[in-house]
Design a protein around this motif. Structure first.
Motif, short mmCIF file in Angstrom:
data_model
loop_
_atom_site.label_atom_id
_atom_site.label_comp_id
_atom_site.label_asym_id
_atom_site.label_seq_id
_atom_site.Cartn_x
_atom_site.Cartn_y
_atom_site.Cartn_z
N ASN A 155 0.81 -1.22 0.00
CA ASN A 155 0.00 0.00 0.00
C ASN A 155 0.84 1.27 0.00
O ASN A 155 0.31 2.37 0.11
CB ASN A 155 -0.94 0.01 1.22
CG ASN A 155 -1.92 -1.14 1.19
OD1 ASN A 155 -2.43 -1.49 0.13
ND2 ASN A 155 -2.19 -1.74 2.35
N LEU A 157 3.30 4.32 -1.31
CA LEU A 157 3.50 5.16 -2.48
C LEU A 157 5.00 5.22 -2.77
O LEU A 157 5.77 5.73 -1.97
CB LEU A 157 2.95 6.57 -2.22
CG LEU A 157 3.09 7.60 -3.34
CD1 LEU A 157 2.35 7.14 -4.59
CD2 LEU A 157 2.56 8.95 -2.90
N ASP A 158 5.41 4.66 -3.89
CA ASP A 158 6.83 4.54 -4.20
C ASP A 158 7.48 5.91 -4.34
O ASP A 158 6.98 6.77 -5.06
CB ASP A 158 7.01 3.73 -5.49
CG ASP A 158 8.48 3.45 -5.79
OD1 ASP A 158 9.17 2.93 -4.90
OD2 ASP A 158 8.92 3.77 -6.90
N SER A 256 9.30 3.98 0.33
CA SER A 256 7.88 4.29 0.13
C SER A 256 7.33 5.13 1.28
O SER A 256 7.85 5.09 2.40
CB SER A 256 7.04 3.01 0.01
OG SER A 256 7.22 2.38 -1.22
N ASN A 268 -2.07 15.05 3.88
CA ASN A 268 -1.85 15.06 2.43
C ASN A 268 -0.84 16.12 2.02
O ASN A 268 -0.03 15.92 1.12
CB ASN A 268 -3.17 15.30 1.70
CG ASN A 268 -4.14 14.15 1.86
OD1 ASN A 268 -3.74 13.04 2.22
ND2 ASN A 268 -5.41 14.40 1.61
N GLU A 271 2.64 14.90 2.95
CA GLU A 271 3.03 13.85 2.01
C GLU A 271 3.49 14.45 0.68
O GLU A 271 4.55 14.09 0.15
CB GLU A 271 1.85 12.91 1.76
CG GLU A 271 2.15 11.83 0.73
CD GLU A 271 0.90 11.05 0.36
OE1 GLU A 271 0.97 9.81 0.30
OE2 GLU A 271 -0.15 11.68 0.10
N LYS A 272 2.71 15.37 0.15
CA LYS A 272 3.06 16.01 -1.13
C LYS A 272 4.37 16.79 -1.01
O LYS A 272 5.22 16.75 -1.92
CB LYS A 272 1.92 16.95 -1.54
CG LYS A 272 2.15 17.65 -2.87
CD LYS A 272 0.97 18.54 -3.21
CE LYS A 272 1.21 19.29 -4.52
NZ LYS A 272 0.06 20.20 -4.83
N LEU A 275 7.33 14.29 -0.80
CA LEU A 275 7.54 13.66 -2.11
C LEU A 275 8.24 14.61 -3.06
O LEU A 275 9.17 14.22 -3.77
CB LEU A 275 6.20 13.22 -2.70
CG LEU A 275 5.60 11.93 -2.17
CD1 LEU A 275 4.19 11.74 -2.72
CD2 LEU A 275 6.47 10.73 -2.53
#
Length: 280
Positions: A155, A157-158, A256, A268, A271-272, A275
Motif C-alpha cells: 500500500n 507510495l513509491d 515508500s 496530504n 506527504e506532497k 515527495l
C-alpha cells in the motif's frame, strides 16, 4: 525579459543530473524543451551556462548562477505553498528512519513548519520494521519506510529505488577471515540484506559494531572498524563504495510513503511536500 521559474527548474535539473535526458524525465518535459529553456536563459544573461559535450558540465558562470537559481526557485515554491493553503492546521504524526532524517529531511521538515506554522509535526525516528508495526497500531499518520522489495509494503507510495552498496576500507576484507560488519541492530532492512547476501555467497561474517544511528555507523566505518551497507546516495563523500569484486552484490533498496487516510488535508500536504523534496 524576465527569468521564469520553468527555465530555472530546467536549468537546475540539468545541473544536478548532468544530462538533458534525465533532466527531461525529472521535470516531465521533452529534451528539446529543456534545451530551449537553457538557451533562453543564456540569451537573457548573456553568458554560457553549460559546457556542451558528451557530458554536460557547468561553466564558471553556470556554477554562480546555479546558486541564484536554487534560491529563487525555492522561494517561488515556498510562496505558492504558503498562500495556497494558508489555513491548514492540525497534528501529523510522522515516522521515518534516522538516516533519512539526518541526510535528507531535516531542512525539508523545517521548511514545512515555516510554511505551515499551524500544522504541528510530531516526528519520531526508528527502524523501518518498528515504524511499520507501530503504523499498523495507529501510532503514526504517515511513515517513510525502506524495503528490499516493493511488495513488502503493497500500500506504499513509491518514492524511489536505488542500489545498496558495501562501504568501507577494502583492506579489511580477507577471503580467509569473516567480513567485519558495521550494521544497525535487528530489525533492520539493510542488515538483513547484507547478511543474506553473504550467507548466500558462503562468506563468513562477524558483527564488530552495532548502532541504530546512521551517524554512529559512519563514524565506525571512518575509524576503520568494519564494512557497512548504505544506499548509494547516502554514502558520505569521504567514504568509498566497494567494487562488486570484493563482496557479493546487494539487492536494490526501495523507499515508500504509507498513510492511513487520504481525507486529512494536513497529512496530504506533508506527504506532497516530502515527495516533492525527495524527488527533486
Amino acid at each position: 525579459m524576465n527569468i521564469d521559474t520553468i527555465a530555472l527548474q530546467c536549468f537546475i535539473a540539468v545541473a544536478e543530473t548532468g544530462s538533458f535526458t534525465k533532466a527531461a524525465e525529472r521535470v516531465s518535459r521533452t529534451q528539446s524543451a529543456i534545451s530551449q529553456q537553457i538557451t533562453k536563459l543564456e540569451y537573457l544573461l548573456g553568458k554560457s551556462l553549460l559546457v556542451r559535450g558528451k557530458a554536460f558540465t557547468l561553466t564558471p558562470e553556470g556554477e554562480i548562477f546555479l546558486g541564484y537559481a536554487r534560491r529563487i526557485f525555492a522561494l517561488h515554491r515556498e510562496a505558492l505553498d504558503r498562500f495556497k493553503d494558508p489555513d491548514l492546521e492540525g497534528e501529523v504524526r510522522f515516522g521515518l528512519p534516522e538516516n533519512f532524517a539526518s541526510v535528507y529531511l531535516s531542512d525539508v521538515l523545517a521548511d514545512f513548519s515555516r510554511i505551515h506554522p499551524r500544522i504541528l509535526l510530531n516526528i519520531e525516528c526508528d527502524l523501518t520494521l518498528n515504524l511499520f508495526d507501530r503504523f499498523k497500531q495507529n501510532e503514526f499518520d504517515l511513515v517513510l519506510v525502506k524495503m528490499n522489495r516493493p511488495e513488502d509494503f503493497p500500500n506504499g507510495l513509491d518514492v524511489w529505488s536505488e542500489p545498496l552498496k558495501w562501504v568501507g576500507d577494502a583492506s579489511l576484507i580477507d577471503p580467509k577471515k569473516p567480513v567485519p560488519l558495521v550494521l544497525a541492530p535487528q530489525p533492520c532492512v539493510y542488515r538483513a540484506s547484507a547478511i543474506q547476501s553473504l550467507q548466500q555467497a558462503g562468506r563468513a561474517w562477524r558483527l564488530v559494531f552495532s548502532s541504530p544511528s546512521y551517524t554512529g555507523a559512519v563514524a565506525a566505518v571512518r575509524a576503520g572498524m568494519g564494512i557497512s551497507v548504505m544506499p548509494q546516495t547516502m554514502i558520505p563523500g569521504d567514504l568509498q563504495a566497494l567494487d562488486a569484486v570484493w563482496l557479493p552484490n546487494l539487492a536494490d533498496t526501495h523507499v515508500s510513503l504509507i498513510k492511513h487516510t487520504a481525507s486529512n488535508p494536513a497529512i496530504n500536504t506533508l506527504e506532497k511536500f516530502v515527495l516533492h523534496k525527495l524527488k527533486h
